[in-house]
Write a protein that holds these residues in place. Structure first.
Motif, short mmCIF file in Angstrom:
data_model
loop_
_atom_site.label_atom_id
_atom_site.label_comp_id
_atom_site.label_asym_id
_atom_site.label_seq_id
_atom_site.Cartn_x
_atom_site.Cartn_y
_atom_site.Cartn_z
N ARG A 1 52.67 51.78 96.57
CA ARG A 1 51.65 52.38 97.44
C ARG A 1 52.12 53.73 97.96
N ILE A 2 53.39 53.80 98.36
CA ILE A 2 53.96 55.05 98.84
C ILE A 2 53.90 56.12 97.76
N ARG A 3 54.20 55.74 96.51
CA ARG A 3 54.15 56.69 95.39
C ARG A 3 52.72 57.21 95.20
N ARG A 4 51.73 56.31 95.22
CA ARG A 4 50.33 56.72 95.04
C ARG A 4 49.88 57.65 96.16
N ASP A 5 50.22 57.28 97.40
CA ASP A 5 49.82 58.09 98.55
C ASP A 5 50.45 59.49 98.49
N PHE A 6 51.72 59.56 98.11
CA PHE A 6 52.40 60.85 98.00
C PHE A 6 51.75 61.69 96.90
#
Length: 109
Positions: free
Chosen positions: A65-70
């Motif tokens: 999720r962090i990767r997608r948001d970034f």
């Protein structure tokens, strides 16, 4: 147009010009001497890791999720051509940091 110059400290291509950290540190240290460590700049990796909010206790789904948001905010395709190289560098660093965390996690069933 004659007589109109550029604003000081602004580049016409990439925005504000960052002055040298050593010079900033020297100015801040002049009136009130501080240890040199206080003026040390964070590396780009450290800055991005802090921005990502990476912690050892994050689950795999959280890291994804962090990767997608970034990527939604920082993917090179979202920037003008003049800024894409910097965005690509940030995405590469973020992906490497997240991949390293994913390798540390045990596989989920």
């Amino acid at each position: 147009m004659a007589g109109q110059g550029r604003r000081a400290g602004v580049s016409s291509r990439i925005g504000p010009v960052r002055r040298g950290a050593a010079r900033d540190c020297a100015k801040s240290a002049a009136p009130n001497p501080k240890p040199q460590e206080a003026c040390a700049q964070k590396s780009e990796d450290e800055t991005i890791a802090e921005e990502l909010g990476l912690r050892a206790d994050l689950a795999i789904v959280d890291l994804r999720r962090i990767r997608r948001d970034f990527a939604k905010k920082n993917h090179p395709d979202r920037f003008e051509p003049a800024h894409r190289l910097g965005a690509a560098r940030r995405m590469t660093i973020a992906n490497m940091l997240i991949d390293a965390r994913l390798k540390q996690r045990p596989p989920s069933l």
